[in-house]
Write a protein that holds these residues in place. Structure first.
Motif, PDB file in Angstrom:
ATOM      1  N   GLU A  95      37.500   8.137  25.240  1.00 19.04           N
ATOM      2  CA  GLU A  95      37.735   7.926  23.811  1.00 19.04           C
ATOM      3  C   GLU A  95      38.350   9.167  23.164  1.00 19.04           C
ATOM      4  N   GLU A  96      37.971  10.348  23.631  1.00 14.77           N
ATOM      5  CA  GLU A  96      38.596  11.563  23.096  1.00 14.77           C
ATOM      6  C   GLU A  96      40.090  11.585  23.431  1.00 14.77           C
ATOM      7  N   ARG A  97      40.445  11.115  24.606  1.00 16.62           N
ATOM      8  CA  ARG A  97      41.874  11.049  24.953  1.00 16.62           C
ATOM      9  C   ARG A  97      42.623  10.137  23.984  1.00 16.62           C
ATOM     10  N   HIS A  98      41.971   9.041  23.573  1.00 18.85           N
ATOM     11  CA  HIS A  98      42.599   8.180  22.559  1.00 18.85           C
ATOM     12  C   HIS A  98      42.792   8.948  21.246  1.00 18.85           C
ATOM     13  N   SER A  99      41.852   9.799  20.880  1.00 17.01           N
ATOM     14  CA  SER A  99      42.014  10.577  19.642  1.00 17.01           C
ATOM     15  C   SER A  99      43.218  11.510  19.751  1.00 17.01           C
ATOM     16  N   TRP A 100      43.485  12.017  20.957  1.00 19.96           N
ATOM     17  CA  TRP A 100      44.682  12.841  21.168  1.00 19.96           C
ATOM     18  C   TRP A 100      45.948  11.991  21.075  1.00 19.96           C
ATOM     19  N   GLN A 101      45.861  10.730  21.471  1.00 17.90           N
ATOM     20  CA  GLN A 101      47.023   9.846  21.354  1.00 17.90           C
ATOM     21  C   GLN A 101      47.390   9.636  19.881  1.00 17.90           C
ATOM     22  N   TYR A 102      46.385   9.482  19.019  1.00 16.22           N
ATOM     23  CA  TYR A 102      46.666   9.394  17.579  1.00 16.22           C
ATOM     24  C   TYR A 102      47.340  10.672  17.097  1.00 16.22           C
ATOM     25  N   PHE A 103      46.864  11.803  17.559  1.00 15.82           N
ATOM     26  CA  PHE A 103      47.453  13.096  17.206  1.00 15.82           C
ATOM     27  C   PHE A 103      48.920  13.141  17.626  1.00 15.82           C
ATOM     28  N   CYS A 104      49.211  12.777  18.876  1.00 16.71           N
ATOM     29  CA  CYS A 104      50.571  12.874  19.415  1.00 16.71           C
ATOM     30  C   CYS A 104      51.535  11.885  18.771  1.00 16.71           C
ATOM     31  N   LEU A 105      51.033  10.726  18.370  1.00 13.74           N
ATOM     32  CA  LEU A 105      51.907   9.700  17.776  1.00 13.74           C
ATOM     33  C   LEU A 105      51.915   9.754  16.252  1.00 13.74           C
ATOM     34  N   ILE A 106      51.401  10.839  15.701  1.00 14.70           N
ATOM     35  CA  ILE A 106      51.379  11.056  14.252  1.00 14.70           C
ATOM     36  C   ILE A 106      50.676   9.905  13.548  1.00 14.70           C
ATOM     37  N   GLY A 107      49.608   9.432  14.160  1.00 14.28           N
ATOM     38  CA  GLY A 107      48.698   8.531  13.478  1.00 14.28           C
ATOM     39  C   GLY A 107      48.881   7.058  13.659  1.00 14.28           C
TER      40      GLY A 107
ATOM     41  N   PRO B 130      30.787  15.403  20.213  1.00 13.57           N
ATOM     42  CA  PRO B 130      31.391  16.637  20.725  1.00 13.57           C
ATOM     43  C   PRO B 130      32.882  16.706  20.414  1.00 13.57           C
ATOM     44  N   ARG B 131      33.435  17.905  20.487  1.00  8.85           N
ATOM     45  CA  ARG B 131      34.871  18.141  20.437  1.00  8.85           C
ATOM     46  C   ARG B 131      35.572  17.529  19.233  1.00  8.85           C
ATOM     47  N   GLY B 132      34.889  17.544  18.088  1.00  8.09           N
ATOM     48  CA  GLY B 132      35.485  17.067  16.850  1.00  8.09           C
ATOM     49  C   GLY B 132      35.415  15.565  16.633  1.00  8.09           C
ATOM     50  N   LEU B 133      34.734  14.856  17.499  1.00  6.47           N
ATOM     51  CA  LEU B 133      34.602  13.412  17.338  1.00  6.47           C
ATOM     52  C   LEU B 133      33.462  13.081  16.380  1.00  6.47           C
ATOM     53  N   LEU B 134      33.583  11.949  15.732  1.00  6.00           N
ATOM     54  CA  LEU B 134      32.504  11.358  14.950  1.00  6.00           C
ATOM     55  C   LEU B 134      32.133  10.045  15.607  1.00  6.00           C
ATOM     56  N   TYR B 135      30.848   9.789  15.756  1.00 10.73           N
ATOM     57  CA  TYR B 135      30.389   8.530  16.335  1.00 10.73           C
ATOM     58  C   TYR B 135      29.985   7.592  15.203  1.00 10.73           C
ATOM     59  N   GLY B 136      30.436   6.364  15.293  1.00 11.37           N
ATOM     60  CA  GLY B 136      29.981   5.309  14.396  1.00 11.37           C
ATOM     61  C   GLY B 136      29.223   4.304  15.239  1.00 11.37           C
ATOM     62  N   THR B 137      27.894   4.345  15.165  1.00  5.56           N
ATOM     63  CA  THR B 137      27.049   3.482  16.001  1.00  5.56           C
ATOM     64  C   THR B 137      26.487   2.337  15.169  1.00  5.56           C
ATOM     65  N   GLY B 138      26.131   1.265  15.857  1.00  8.77           N
ATOM     66  CA  GLY B 138      25.602   0.101  15.165  1.00  8.77           C
ATOM     67  C   GLY B 138      26.680  -0.679  14.416  1.00  8.77           C
ATOM     68  N   TYR B 139      27.938  -0.540  14.833  1.00 10.46           N
ATOM     69  CA  TYR B 139      29.068  -1.231  14.220  1.00 10.46           C
ATOM     70  C   TYR B 139      28.833  -2.738  14.316  1.00 10.46           C
ATOM     71  N   ARG B 140      28.970  -3.456  13.194  1.00 15.96           N
ATOM     72  CA  ARG B 140      28.525  -4.852  13.140  1.00 15.96           C
ATOM     73  C   ARG B 140      29.635  -5.895  13.142  1.00 15.96           C
ATOM     74  N   LEU B 141      30.879  -5.502  13.082  1.00 12.99           N
ATOM     75  CA  LEU B 141      31.953  -6.496  13.122  1.00 12.99           C
ATOM     76  C   LEU B 141      32.258  -6.860  14.578  1.00 12.99           C
ATOM     77  N   GLY B 142      32.718  -8.056  14.823  1.00  9.68           N
ATOM     78  CA  GLY B 142      32.978  -8.509  16.185  1.00  9.68           C
ATOM     79  C   GLY B 142      34.359  -8.175  16.698  1.00  9.68           C
ATOM     80  N   PHE B 143      35.136  -7.446  15.912  1.00  9.00           N
ATOM     81  CA  PHE B 143      36.493  -7.111  16.319  1.00  9.00           C
ATOM     82  C   PHE B 143      36.700  -5.611  16.221  1.00  9.00           C
ATOM     83  N   PRO B 144      37.356  -4.997  17.149  1.00 10.92           N
ATOM     84  CA  PRO B 144      37.849  -5.573  18.393  1.00 10.92           C
ATOM     85  C   PRO B 144      36.731  -5.780  19.403  1.00 10.92           C
TER      86      PRO B 144
END
Length: 142
Positions: free
Chosen positions: A80-92, A36-50
């Motif tokens: 998690e959407e709020r975190h996406s706004w943080q990237y927006f506000c801090l210019i990436g 929703p709201r412009g997010l993309l989900y990446g499921t089944g992520y296989r790396l242990g970090f973070p």
């Protein structure tokens, strides 16, 4: 999507954070789908970090779990959407070292990288599944 959510999608593409998220999803062999709201989900992520139930890069939210993890957790999606706004506000990408400093500060003060991390607090600790921990004795008087 609202007009501002569309702006966030474009800005997070231009500031390279969503592209970084797509690259991490590729490396971690995550399956991408629209959220929703412009997010993309990446499921089944296989790396242990973070080490996290989910984490966000730009507008990409990654998790080792399947899609139902997000579908059954609307509060987590808001977090998690709020975190996406943080990237927006801090210019990436400056968000990444600043987040690291916030996590280190929080760990020093509480023993938890999220509890006093300003980015997690602004995203909503409870929505992200975090409990607020008390300050360590050294910091209670300060």
């Amino acid at each position: 999507m609202t007009g501002w959510q569309r702006v966030k999608v474009v800005v997070n593409l231009l500031n390279l954070t969503t592209l970084a998220g797509l690259l991490v999803a590729l490396i971690g062999r995550a399956k991408l789908s629209r959220g929703p709201r412009g997010l993309l989900y990446g499921t089944g992520y296989r790396l242990g970090f973070p080490v996290a139930g989910a984490f966000t890069l730009g507008n990409v939210v990654l998790t080792k779990h399947d899609r139902s993890y997000f579908d059954n957790s609307p509060a987590l999606v808001r977090h998690e959407e709020r975190h996406s706004w943080q990237y927006f506000c801090l210019i990436g990408l400056p968000m990444l070292p600043l987040y690291g400093l916030g996590a280190a500060w929080s760990f020093l003060r509480t023993g938890c990288p999220a509890s006093r991390n300003p980015f997690e607090r602004l995203a909503g600790l409870a929505d992200g599944g975090y409990n607020e921990r008390p300050l360590r004795p050294l910091f209670r008087r300060a």
